[in-house]
Write a protein that holds these residues in place. Structure first.
Motif, mmCIF file in Angstrom:
data_model
loop_
_atom_site.group_PDB
_atom_site.id
_atom_site.type_symbol
_atom_site.label_atom_id
_atom_site.label_comp_id
_atom_site.label_asym_id
_atom_site.label_seq_id
_atom_site.Cartn_x
_atom_site.Cartn_y
_atom_site.Cartn_z
ATOM 1 N N ALA A 191 1.971 8.487 -2.390
ATOM 2 C CA ALA A 191 1.780 7.068 -2.692
ATOM 3 C C ALA A 191 3.081 6.438 -3.182
ATOM 4 C CB ALA A 191 0.688 6.897 -3.740
ATOM 5 N N ARG A 210 6.699 -3.376 -8.185
ATOM 6 C CA ARG A 210 6.921 -2.256 -7.258
ATOM 7 C C ARG A 210 7.530 -1.049 -7.968
ATOM 8 N NH1 ARG A 210 10.647 -0.478 -2.769
ATOM 9 N NH2 ARG A 210 12.270 -1.673 -3.822
ATOM 10 N N THR A 258 -0.819 13.699 -3.628
ATOM 11 C CA THR A 258 -1.207 12.362 -3.161
ATOM 12 C C THR A 258 -0.465 11.279 -3.938
ATOM 13 O OG1 THR A 258 -3.127 12.176 -4.658
ATOM 14 C CG2 THR A 258 -3.498 13.190 -2.501
ATOM 15 N N GLU A 305 -0.712 -3.412 -8.836
ATOM 16 C CA GLU A 305 -0.921 -3.475 -7.390
ATOM 17 C C GLU A 305 -1.516 -4.821 -6.976
ATOM 18 O OE1 GLU A 305 -2.663 -0.268 -4.384
ATOM 19 O OE2 GLU A 305 -4.239 -1.363 -5.441
ATOM 20 N N HIS A 322 -1.877 0.616 -12.992
ATOM 21 C CA HIS A 322 -1.633 0.667 -11.547
ATOM 22 C C HIS A 322 -2.425 -0.410 -10.818
ATOM 23 C CE1 HIS A 322 -2.292 2.064 -7.413
ATOM 24 N NE2 HIS A 322 -1.153 2.710 -7.522
ATOM 25 N N THR A 352 -2.455 2.039 2.927
ATOM 26 C CA THR A 352 -2.179 3.473 3.042
ATOM 27 C C THR A 352 -2.074 4.112 1.665
ATOM 28 O OG1 THR A 352 -0.991 3.125 5.119
ATOM 29 C CG2 THR A 352 -0.581 5.193 3.967
ATOM 30 N N GLY A 353 -1.386 3.431 0.735
ATOM 31 C CA GLY A 353 -1.275 3.949 -0.627
ATOM 32 C C GLY A 353 -2.621 4.072 -1.298
ATOM 33 N N CYS A 367 0.313 -0.911 1.654
ATOM 34 C CA CYS A 367 -0.497 -0.880 0.439
ATOM 35 C C CYS A 367 -1.846 -0.223 0.698
ATOM 36 C CB CYS A 367 -0.699 -2.292 -0.104
ATOM 37 S SG CYS A 367 0.748 -2.983 -0.933
ATOM 38 N N VAL A 394 5.164 5.644 -0.233
ATOM 39 C CA VAL A 394 4.643 4.468 0.465
ATOM 40 C C VAL A 394 5.085 3.187 -0.236
ATOM 41 C CG1 VAL A 394 2.541 3.207 1.048
ATOM 42 C CG2 VAL A 394 2.670 5.664 1.484
ATOM 43 N N TYR A 395 4.944 3.147 -1.574
ATOM 44 C CA TYR A 395 5.334 1.948 -2.313
ATOM 45 C C TYR A 395 6.838 1.693 -2.212
ATOM 46 C CZ TYR A 395 0.654 2.064 -4.336
ATOM 47 O OH TYR A 395 -0.704 2.065 -4.499
ATOM 48 N N SER A 455 3.136 6.404 -10.378
ATOM 49 C CA SER A 455 2.723 7.468 -9.459
ATOM 50 C C SER A 455 3.491 8.755 -9.732
ATOM 51 C CB SER A 455 2.936 7.024 -8.004
ATOM 52 O OG SER A 455 2.152 5.898 -7.694
ATOM 53 N N SER A 512 -3.915 7.818 -2.520
ATOM 54 C CA SER A 512 -4.172 8.082 -3.938
ATOM 55 C C SER A 512 -5.662 8.143 -4.229
ATOM 56 C CB SER A 512 -3.504 7.013 -4.813
ATOM 57 O OG SER A 512 -3.995 5.722 -4.494
#
Length: 399
Positions: A183, A78, A179, A125, A121, A21-22, A19, A186-187, A85, A26
């Motif tokens: 993301a 998720r 980006t 998140e 978002h 990293t996301g 998370c 990653v998610y 994204s 972004s």
């Protein structure tokens, strides 16, 4: 040693590390586009007012946070993050068609959807994190997220400006789209089990209002959100005075960038320390201490002295994020999962919307009242806010 332990605690947790990293990926694209979009419009039209509308288009959906947040409680979080994204990646690519003032409507439309998607978002998140990450790590994560956001604000605008100067606004839009794609990947790697949300009960208005009712009735969250809104109102007024402060120091307006950079460095530091500080002091005291530091720093900005101005900027960077981190972490701890999307989005609206009002008020008052008197008044108001929060003793939540 403490900061190293904080980072290690988050990175060692697989979901928290992903998370984060996301957020970094972004956030880099968002910060780059934030600057480039205004420059893009300025170059196409020569109008400062039309350039400023870019920021307004991105901020305006925040006012609809309570309504937009309901979406984060209607579906699994998720897939919503992945879908949002991917949607933004596709929309950003349409900005490659903007090459003249006639295409500005498309830029504004995309930025407005960008802002709305950002509200959804953030709510999704935050809600997902509360279930995917160990609860003891939430304070550390929220602090590191602040550190990442501020770090991107220091680096990404420079990268965006360089890319814009070399290849134009479309290149920055493509960078941001990439980006968002990263993301989404990653998610997709998050390991979290989500049950399908129960069918909604009541009307849309009733479901939207549930978030506000929870915040208002909760003995821990209400004072934190109230203090956060009051702090951001004062911060907005203070932000509108920065160019008057710079002029009083005898520098050109560009010197404001130096003060903002120092402020960002302060925010990076407090983000690293917020997890241990929350565990030691609790959300209420951590927020109150941060507001108190902010009060002193804002008031002392009235003194025209360069070293003091740097110190005040760093102190503002340390003090201001404390109430934001404390409030978000408390919301995640104190809200039932089915309500978390709505409550998060509502809290964001109540905390961040006053910042826009403060900016407008500061711009209207600075030439009439003078920045020194306003800064002194803001220091008093922030001191009162900190004292109120510090002396508040919440009653236990009824069983």
């Amino acid at each position: 040693m403490t900061t190293t332990w904080t980072v290690a605690r988050v990175v060692r947790d697989r979901n928290a590390g992903l998370c984060l990293t996301g957020v970094v990926v972004s956030g880099f694209g968002t910060s780059a586009l934030w600057l480039a979009s205004g420059v893009w419009v300025k170059d196409l039209t020569g109008s400062d007012g039309l350039a400023a509308l870019c920021l307004l288009a991105m901020w305006a959906p925040t006012l609809a946070g309570p309504l937009l947040g309901t979406l984060a409680d209607r579906v699994r979080r998720r897939p919503l993050l992945i879908g949002t994204s991917l949607l933004m990646a596709g929309l950003l690519l349409t900005l490659c068609a903007v090459g003249s003032p006639r295409g500005l409507w498309l830029l504004y439309a995309v930025l407005f959807v960008y802002g709305a998607a950002g509200v959804v978002h953030d709510a999704a998140e935050s809600a997902l994190l509360a279930t995917a990450v160990d609860r003891s790590l939430l304070g550390d994560f929220n602090g590191l997220r602040m550190t990442a956001d501020e770090g991107m604000k220091l680096l990404a605008p420079l990268a965006g400006a360089g890319l814009y100067a070399a290849y134009g606004g479309a290149a920055v839009a493509v960078l941001d789209a990439v980006t968002f794609l990263l993301a989404a990947v990653v998610y997709a790697f998050l390991r979290v089990r989500e049950d399908r949300p129960a069918p909604p009960a009541g009307s849309r208005r009733e479901r939207t209002a549930e978030g506000a009712r929870h915040l208002w009735s909760h003995p821990v969250l209400r004072p934190l959100v109230s203090a956060g809104g009051a702090t951001m109102l004062c911060a907005g007024v203070s932000g509108a005075l920065v160019y008057a402060v710079v002029e009083d120091l005898g520098h050109s307006p560009a010197y404001a960038g130096v003060l903002y950079a120092v402020q960002g460095a302060g925010s990076v530091v407090v983000g690293l320390l917020s997890g241990p500080a929350l565990r030691r002091f609790g959300a209420r005291r951590f927020a109150a201490y941060g507001i108190a530091v902010l009060a002193v720093a804002v008031a002392l900005r009235a003194v025209p002295d360069d070293p003091l101005a740097w110190a005040c900027s760093a102190a503002i960077g340390v003090g201001l994020p404390a109430v934001l981190i404390a409030t978000l972490t408390a919301v995640q701890h104190e809200t039932p999962p089915p309500l978390l999307g709505r409550v998060t989005a509502t809290a964001h609206t109540l905390v961040f919307a006053p910042n826009v009002l403060g900016l407008a008020a500061g711009a209207a008052l600075v030439e009439r009242v003078g920045h020194r008197l306003l800064l002194a008044a803001l220091g008093c108001a922030l001191t009162a806010t900190a004292a109120t929060l510090l002396t508040h003793r919440p009653n236990p939540t009824p069983a």
